[in-house]
Design an enzyme around this catalytic site. Sequence first.
Site, PDB file in Angstrom:
ATOM      1  CB  SER A 322      -0.923   0.006   1.222  1.00 47.32           C
ATOM      2  OG  SER A 322      -1.684   1.199   1.275  1.00 47.32           O
ATOM      3  CD1 TRP A 325      -1.455   1.303  -6.062  1.00 42.76           C
ATOM      4  CD2 TRP A 325      -1.844   3.083  -4.763  1.00 42.76           C
ATOM      5  NE1 TRP A 325      -2.498   2.008  -6.618  1.00 42.76           N
ATOM      6  CE2 TRP A 325      -2.760   3.098  -5.838  1.00 42.76           C
ATOM      7  CE3 TRP A 325      -1.900   4.097  -3.813  1.00 42.76           C
ATOM      8  CZ2 TRP A 325      -3.719   4.101  -5.980  1.00 42.76           C
ATOM      9  CZ3 TRP A 325      -2.853   5.089  -3.952  1.00 42.76           C
ATOM     10  CH2 TRP A 325      -3.761   5.088  -5.031  1.00 42.76           C
ATOM     11  CG  HIS A 326       0.089   5.960  -1.238  1.00 41.60           C
ATOM     12  ND1 HIS A 326      -0.300   4.766  -0.676  1.00 41.60           N
ATOM     13  CD2 HIS A 326      -0.978   6.787  -1.100  1.00 41.60           C
ATOM     14  CE1 HIS A 326      -1.534   4.868  -0.217  1.00 41.60           C
ATOM     15  NE2 HIS A 326      -1.972   6.089  -0.467  1.00 41.60           N
ATOM     16  N   GLY A 327       3.770   5.817  -4.178  1.00 39.53           N
ATOM     17  CA  GLY A 327       4.823   6.532  -4.886  1.00 39.53           C
ATOM     18  C   GLY A 327       6.152   5.815  -4.855  1.00 39.53           C
ATOM     19  CG  PHE A 479      -0.020   9.363  -4.825  1.00 35.64           C
ATOM     20  CD1 PHE A 479       1.352   9.542  -4.782  1.00 35.64           C
ATOM     21  CD2 PHE A 479      -0.801   9.968  -3.854  1.00 35.64           C
ATOM     22  CE1 PHE A 479       1.935  10.304  -3.794  1.00 35.64           C
ATOM     23  CE2 PHE A 479      -0.222  10.710  -2.838  1.00 35.64           C
ATOM     24  CZ  PHE A 479       1.141  10.878  -2.819  1.00 35.64           C
TER      25      PHE A 479
END
Length: 479
Positions: A322, A325-327, A479
């Site tokens: 997770s 996934w954001h960056g 993102f």
Amino acid sequence: MLFNSIDFAIFLPIVFILYWFVFNKKLKFQNFLIVVASYVFYGWWDWRFLSLILFSTLVDYTIGKLLLTERNKRKRVLLLWLSIVVNLGFLGFFKYYNFFLDNFVAAFSFLGKPINPQGLNIILPVGISFYTFQTLSYTIDVYKNKLKPTKDFIAFSAFVSFFPQLVAGPIERATNLLPQFYKKRSFDYTKAIDGLRQILWGLFKKVVVADNAAKYANLIFNNSDDYSGSTLLLGAILFAFQIYGDFSGYSDIAIGTSRLFGFNLKQNFAFPYFSRDIAEFWRRWHISLSTWFRDYLYIPLGGSRGGTWMKIRNTFIIFLVSGFWHGANWTFVAWGALNAVYFLPIMLLDKNRVHTNNVVAEGEFFPNIREVLQVGSTFLLTVLAWIFFRANSIHHAISYISNMFSKTIFSVPENLPLITIVFIVFCMVIEWFGRENKFALQSLGFKWPKIIRWGFYMLLILFIIQFNGGEQAFIYFQF
């Protein structure tokens, strides 16, 4: 195209009028208009990236049709993996290529064998993380026979590119959104007014709360060595409200806009800063992503059904993925890892399902002392984690926290942004009164005299106009 722009203020009424008064004769015409409008909306940033959405749409539509007729288990698995590789391949290339390249170079340099590979000047397509997961979930559900594949390419294209939630979610499941494109839609005045209220509240949270908090949060984070511990704490708190107002504001506008066109999207935020523990926070924050990882990663890995080691492993996997996934930055991985550390004691003590079906102080005007302490401690833990999310590097985050927990944390913060703090308090008060609904203004004020209720709405509009800081992009666009 930004929700908080003049362009969108012109675009939305035009599409609305065409949708209900020109293309309302046939469902296919309405769906086709949504596709065209969505491509215009997305192409407003860079028309070249429209090819990515079209290609992703074609791939998953075709694979869905093939899965309908294919009975050979091995070939079905190959089709599923084709979809996974294509979707995650595009996402990985545009979002993580230079990250992996830089870390590859750093690893070889550490071993004493420096190399100089050529990097690429890659522009990250807006919203690619969102529509990639949306199309991927369609193929997975079709593969698992949870969903019948569609033969309507226009409806499927509208599902993939639906402009209200295309860029920053909610990440819709095909099981919820796609069937809505098959059904004839009639204008519902009550639903439309409800949608406008949610749009209004979303704009207030974005333009008035988030954008004004961002000015001070950015100043403090970008010059963190120059400020006292109390000011650094204030900067972290301001960023917490910036990201909440920004992202939940986007979701409110997206959901409200969808209701104008007769669609119901899933709730994406459920007043997360009123959570009593971290487990509850993650059930209320970015719900569409949390449930996506739960259903398509955590449960297939075994979830919490195995022994203690499996529970710990799966918890860290879900939070680390997770975060990533954001960056493409180790700060996001650290943010995910820290949340995993927060979550583990609750899970191992089997307390992670305590607060599932109720809200804090349900049916009460004020919370009790225990609830105040629970909400306050959960919020402070979340603020601490947000420092890693916002920092430029791991070193920056550690330095920020170290300077924050110095003796100067007991001093008076410099340059208090009083008006911004007032708006944050105002926002939280309104959300507290509306916390038992799906958004703050859903039923708030219905018992007030009409003149007071409409005066309240006009006050919000006045705040939005007066304290508008310009067309500031939403945080989650990156993102």
